[in-house]
Design a protein around this motif. Sequence first.
Motif, PDB file in Angstrom:
ATOM      1  N   MET A 129     -10.955  11.079  19.071  1.00 35.69           N
ATOM      2  CA  MET A 129     -11.809  11.927  18.270  1.00 35.69           C
ATOM      3  C   MET A 129     -11.111  11.897  16.900  1.00 35.69           C
ATOM      4  N   LEU A 130     -10.116  11.916  16.492  1.00 37.72           N
ATOM      5  CA  LEU A 130      -9.251  11.941  15.172  1.00 37.72           C
ATOM      6  C   LEU A 130      -9.485  10.314  14.705  1.00 37.72           C
ATOM      7  N   ILE A 131      -9.590   9.567  15.500  1.00 32.87           N
ATOM      8  CA  ILE A 131     -10.107   8.177  15.004  1.00 32.87           C
ATOM      9  C   ILE A 131     -11.416   8.174  14.382  1.00 32.87           C
ATOM     10  N   LYS A 132     -12.150   8.621  15.270  1.00 32.35           N
ATOM     11  CA  LYS A 132     -13.766   8.689  14.951  1.00 32.35           C
ATOM     12  C   LYS A 132     -13.833   9.445  13.788  1.00 32.35           C
ATOM     13  N   THR A 133     -13.170  10.527  13.572  1.00 33.82           N
ATOM     14  CA  THR A 133     -13.430  11.282  12.456  1.00 33.82           C
ATOM     15  C   THR A 133     -12.631  10.808  11.255  1.00 33.82           C
ATOM     16  N   LEU A 134     -11.884  10.038  11.347  1.00 36.24           N
ATOM     17  CA  LEU A 134     -11.411   9.158  10.165  1.00 36.24           C
ATOM     18  C   LEU A 134     -12.305   8.064   9.846  1.00 36.24           C
ATOM     19  N   ALA A 135     -13.044   7.505  10.797  1.00 40.69           N
ATOM     20  CA  ALA A 135     -13.939   6.582  10.194  1.00 40.69           C
ATOM     21  C   ALA A 135     -15.093   7.042   9.580  1.00 40.69           C
ATOM     22  N   HIS A 136     -15.260   8.301  10.086  1.00 38.46           N
ATOM     23  CA  HIS A 136     -16.570   9.077   9.301  1.00 38.46           C
ATOM     24  C   HIS A 136     -16.105   9.280   8.089  1.00 38.46           C
ATOM     25  N   GLU A 137     -14.907   9.820   7.837  1.00 40.93           N
ATOM     26  CA  GLU A 137     -14.687  10.459   6.404  1.00 40.93           C
ATOM     27  C   GLU A 137     -14.316   9.159   5.682  1.00 40.93           C
ATOM     28  N   LEU A 138     -13.664   8.163   6.225  1.00 44.51           N
ATOM     29  CA  LEU A 138     -13.539   6.730   5.230  1.00 44.51           C
ATOM     30  C   LEU A 138     -14.840   6.266   4.677  1.00 44.51           C
ATOM     31  N   ALA A 139     -16.061   6.513   5.726  1.00 39.90           N
ATOM     32  CA  ALA A 139     -17.166   6.032   5.211  1.00 39.90           C
ATOM     33  C   ALA A 139     -17.697   6.725   4.024  1.00 39.90           C
ATOM     34  N   THR A 168     -10.781   0.053  -3.449  1.00 39.27           N
ATOM     35  CA  THR A 168     -10.488   1.477  -2.567  1.00 39.27           C
ATOM     36  C   THR A 168      -9.206   1.660  -2.392  1.00 39.27           C
ATOM     37  N   LYS A 169      -8.641   2.917  -2.445  1.00 37.21           N
ATOM     38  CA  LYS A 169      -7.298   3.105  -1.981  1.00 37.21           C
ATOM     39  C   LYS A 169      -7.337   4.615  -1.192  1.00 37.21           C
ATOM     40  N   ILE A 170      -6.554   4.535  -0.134  1.00 36.33           N
ATOM     41  CA  ILE A 170      -6.406   5.849   0.346  1.00 36.33           C
ATOM     42  C   ILE A 170      -5.007   6.112   0.115  1.00 36.33           C
ATOM     43  N   THR A 171      -4.742   7.385  -0.643  1.00 32.81           N
ATOM     44  CA  THR A 171      -3.324   7.772  -1.066  1.00 32.81           C
ATOM     45  C   THR A 171      -2.782   8.681  -0.448  1.00 32.81           C
ATOM     46  N   ARG A 172      -3.620   9.458   0.410  1.00 37.35           N
ATOM     47  CA  ARG A 172      -3.104  10.516   1.216  1.00 37.35           C
ATOM     48  C   ARG A 172      -3.795  10.596   2.648  1.00 37.35           C
ATOM     49  N   LEU A 173      -3.226  10.901   3.632  1.00 36.70           N
ATOM     50  CA  LEU A 173      -3.937  11.273   4.910  1.00 36.70           C
ATOM     51  C   LEU A 173      -2.913  12.318   5.545  1.00 36.70           C
ATOM     52  N   MET A 221       0.865  -1.290   0.076  1.00 40.10           N
ATOM     53  CA  MET A 221      -0.072  -0.113   0.057  1.00 40.10           C
ATOM     54  C   MET A 221       0.861   1.166   0.241  1.00 40.10           C
ATOM     55  N   LYS A 222       0.482   1.894  -1.006  1.00 38.54           N
ATOM     56  CA  LYS A 222       1.465   3.156  -1.123  1.00 38.54           C
ATOM     57  C   LYS A 222       0.435   4.561  -0.644  1.00 38.54           C
ATOM     58  N   ILE A 223       0.879   4.953   0.337  1.00 39.74           N
ATOM     59  CA  ILE A 223       0.263   6.160   0.874  1.00 39.74           C
ATOM     60  C   ILE A 223       1.019   7.374   1.414  1.00 39.74           C
ATOM     61  N   LYS A 224       0.567   8.400   1.191  1.00 43.01           N
ATOM     62  CA  LYS A 224       1.483   9.454   1.856  1.00 43.01           C
ATOM     63  C   LYS A 224       0.632  10.093   3.192  1.00 43.01           C
ATOM     64  N   VAL A 225       1.750   9.949   4.261  1.00 43.99           N
ATOM     65  CA  VAL A 225       0.789  10.415   5.459  1.00 43.99           C
ATOM     66  C   VAL A 225       1.958  11.552   6.211  1.00 43.99           C
ATOM     67  N   ALA A 226       1.162  12.461   6.862  1.00 44.41           N
ATOM     68  CA  ALA A 226       1.559  13.533   7.384  1.00 44.41           C
ATOM     69  C   ALA A 226       2.321  13.022   8.657  1.00 44.41           C
ATOM     70  N   LYS A 227       3.359  13.400   8.876  1.00 46.42           N
ATOM     71  CA  LYS A 227       4.092  12.797   9.982  1.00 46.42           C
ATOM     72  C   LYS A 227       3.494  12.850  11.564  1.00 46.42           C
ATOM     73  N   MET A 268       1.167   9.695  11.296  1.00 45.29           N
ATOM     74  CA  MET A 268       1.640   8.274  11.185  1.00 45.29           C
ATOM     75  C   MET A 268       1.020   7.335  11.991  1.00 45.29           C
ATOM     76  N   TRP A 269       0.792   7.645  13.312  1.00 49.03           N
ATOM     77  CA  TRP A 269       0.050   6.517  14.295  1.00 49.03           C
ATOM     78  C   TRP A 269      -1.248   6.086  13.692  1.00 49.03           C
ATOM     79  N   MET A 270      -1.803   6.711  12.953  1.00 47.45           N
ATOM     80  CA  MET A 270      -3.241   6.408  12.444  1.00 47.45           C
ATOM     81  C   MET A 270      -3.050   5.487  11.052  1.00 47.45           C
ATOM     82  N   LEU A 271      -1.825   5.116  10.858  1.00 54.27           N
ATOM     83  CA  LEU A 271      -1.499   4.231   9.286  1.00 54.27           C
ATOM     84  C   LEU A 271      -2.190   2.798   9.911  1.00 54.27           C
TER      85      LEU A 271
END
Length: 130
Positions: free
Chosen positions: A80-90, A27-32, A1-7, A10-13
């Motif tokens: 809160m960031l993890i819940k927000t991530l789930a919301h956006e991924l949905a 489905t691919k997530i290419t950037r976080l 999986m190739k994804i660009k992640v803000a430093k 990184m803990w969310m990868l």
Amino acid sequence: MKIKVAKELMWMLPYIEESYKLLPQGTKITRLGCWKGNNRYGKDVVASIFTNDDKNFRVYLHLYNSYNPSKVIKKYTKSMLIKTLAHELAHVIEMGKHTPQFRKLEKRLVRRFLQMSPKSNYSEFVSKKH
């Protein structure tokens, strides 16, 4: 999986990697990425997801609630960031809409992410609205 992640995220990868088990095949997530509170981008939102082809997605999160009317800028908690991530991924199944299908996937993602975060505060995940 190739994804660009803000430093800072990184803990969310591992959450992104786990989400592939529930997201539509292909489905691919290419950037976080994250917005840094300068309010130039992402005004009046907690997060956003973007796509050009309905297969490759870029997710951006705010790290701080910079649009708070009280003018007190607070850093979002990890849960809160993890819940927000789930919301956006949905949104990969329903861009811009909060349909029953969207809500079902969002809840499945939150549940899966909770299982990965045994020290998280469950009430924080379910009580805050996006």
